[in-house]
Design a protein around this motif. Sequence first.
Motif, PDB file in Angstrom:
ATOM      1  N   ALA A   1       0.954  -1.112   0.086  1.00 53.81           N
ATOM      2  CA  ALA A   1      -0.160  -0.022  -0.103  1.00 53.81           C
ATOM      3  C   ALA A   1       0.861   1.455   0.020  1.00 53.81           C
ATOM      4  CB  ALA A   1      -0.811   0.047   1.384  1.00 53.81           C
ATOM      5  N   GLU A   2       1.851   1.201   0.846  1.00 53.60           N
ATOM      6  CA  GLU A   2       2.867   2.488   0.638  1.00 53.60           C
ATOM      7  C   GLU A   2       3.670   2.531  -0.481  1.00 53.60           C
ATOM      8  OE1 GLU A   2       7.366   3.290   2.425  1.00 53.60           O
ATOM      9  OE2 GLU A   2       5.981   2.076   3.703  1.00 53.60           O
TER      10      GLU A   2
ATOM     11  N   ASP B   1       1.150   4.051  -3.023  1.00 58.42           N
ATOM     12  CA  ASP B   1       0.634   5.435  -2.684  1.00 58.42           C
ATOM     13  C   ASP B   1       2.171   6.366  -3.133  1.00 58.42           C
ATOM     14  OD1 ASP B   1      -0.842   7.637  -1.443  1.00 58.42           O
ATOM     15  OD2 ASP B   1       0.871   7.509   0.008  1.00 58.42           O
ATOM     16  N   LYS B   2       3.261   5.794  -3.057  1.00 60.23           N
ATOM     17  CA  LYS B   2       4.429   6.630  -3.253  1.00 60.23           C
ATOM     18  C   LYS B   2       4.567   6.678  -4.746  1.00 60.23           C
ATOM     19  CE  LYS B   2       6.387   8.093   0.744  1.00 60.23           C
ATOM     20  NZ  LYS B   2       7.444   6.892   1.462  1.00 60.23           N
TER      21      LYS B   2
ATOM     22  N   GLY C   1       2.363   6.267  -6.909  1.00 63.49           N
ATOM     23  CA  GLY C   1       1.222   6.445  -7.835  1.00 63.49           C
ATOM     24  C   GLY C   1       0.734   5.377  -8.893  1.00 63.49           C
TER      25      GLY C   1
END
Length: 342
Positions: free
Chosen positions: A36-37, A40-41, A43
């Motif tokens: 998930a990280e 998010d980072k 994109g």
Amino acid sequence: MPTIKDVAQYTGLSIATISKYLNGGNVLESSRALIAEAIDKLGYKVNYAARSLKTNRTMMVGVLLPSLNVPFFSYICEMMETRLKAEGYSLVLCSYYEDPKEEIEKLRFLTMQNVDGIVLVPQFIVADDIMQIPEIAERKTPLVLLDRTIPDFDGDRILADNTSATYNAVEQFIIQGHKRIGFIIGPPEISTAYERKIGYERVLIDYSIPMDPELIRVGDYSIASGYRAMNELLDLPNPPTAVMGTNYEMTMGAVMVTFERKLRIPDDISFIGYDEVQRTMINLPITTVLQPMADLARNTADLLLKRMAGDYGAYPQVQRLKTELVLKPSIGKHTPVGSAYE
């Protein structure tokens, strides 16, 4: 644009693990947080269209229901989704709103969306209509019928044993001396209603109780129709001493009538219901036929997963699952007072 390989490189996890996460599969909590990280980072966005073209799979299962507002189907869909999600599949829910034209059109729509498999709860559709859809006829899109069946359909079906369910339930009335037994069923063109009526008729025959057509009332599986049917039964010149509703909503409607008429269950009338899916709505100890919702959901999902994997062994499968009769103090003993039925 970031790719799944970039996510793998960022996390140090395998592409297989990341793919499983993206498809809703079971992944360690520590890995889930890391993925998930990274998403998010970086994109990262899943290109579902490209993935479908590459794998020839959409990882979607279509579920076609007569209505989205029936608690029975909602519970089953929820349990099916849990099982299918563990294997990376998502559900696409559709309703045909109990409309014959919508039923076949929505079935065609799902095949056009390239879903990997379909679960259908049929009502009006016939076997020939289904077999005219090439994707289904050629088994490119596996299809499993749930809860209801279709005459002459040569395919997979996961059903409850409706006939035995009503036979065993109505027999409890007879054991307690009841012979005027009201029966509230759904539309006769629906296989579940037809099979439940067969169970009712069969137990009367086995106990040599004359059939009275006035005691059978047809509803549409709604609360309002159960309410209407119960009033009609109680307004008969010779009303029943016991009544059975054959789905949850009609059971609710019938019980509402007993409240309004200040009838006590079982002192004034005996009663059996169906599908105890929302117990808080009926604060009465009512004998109930419980359908095997968890088994219906699990067996349907498992069979569809098997077909989607290309395994057509033992085809077609027809599973009839046992119901459970939960006895509560809603059936009183009936003392004969002398009539043509006693």
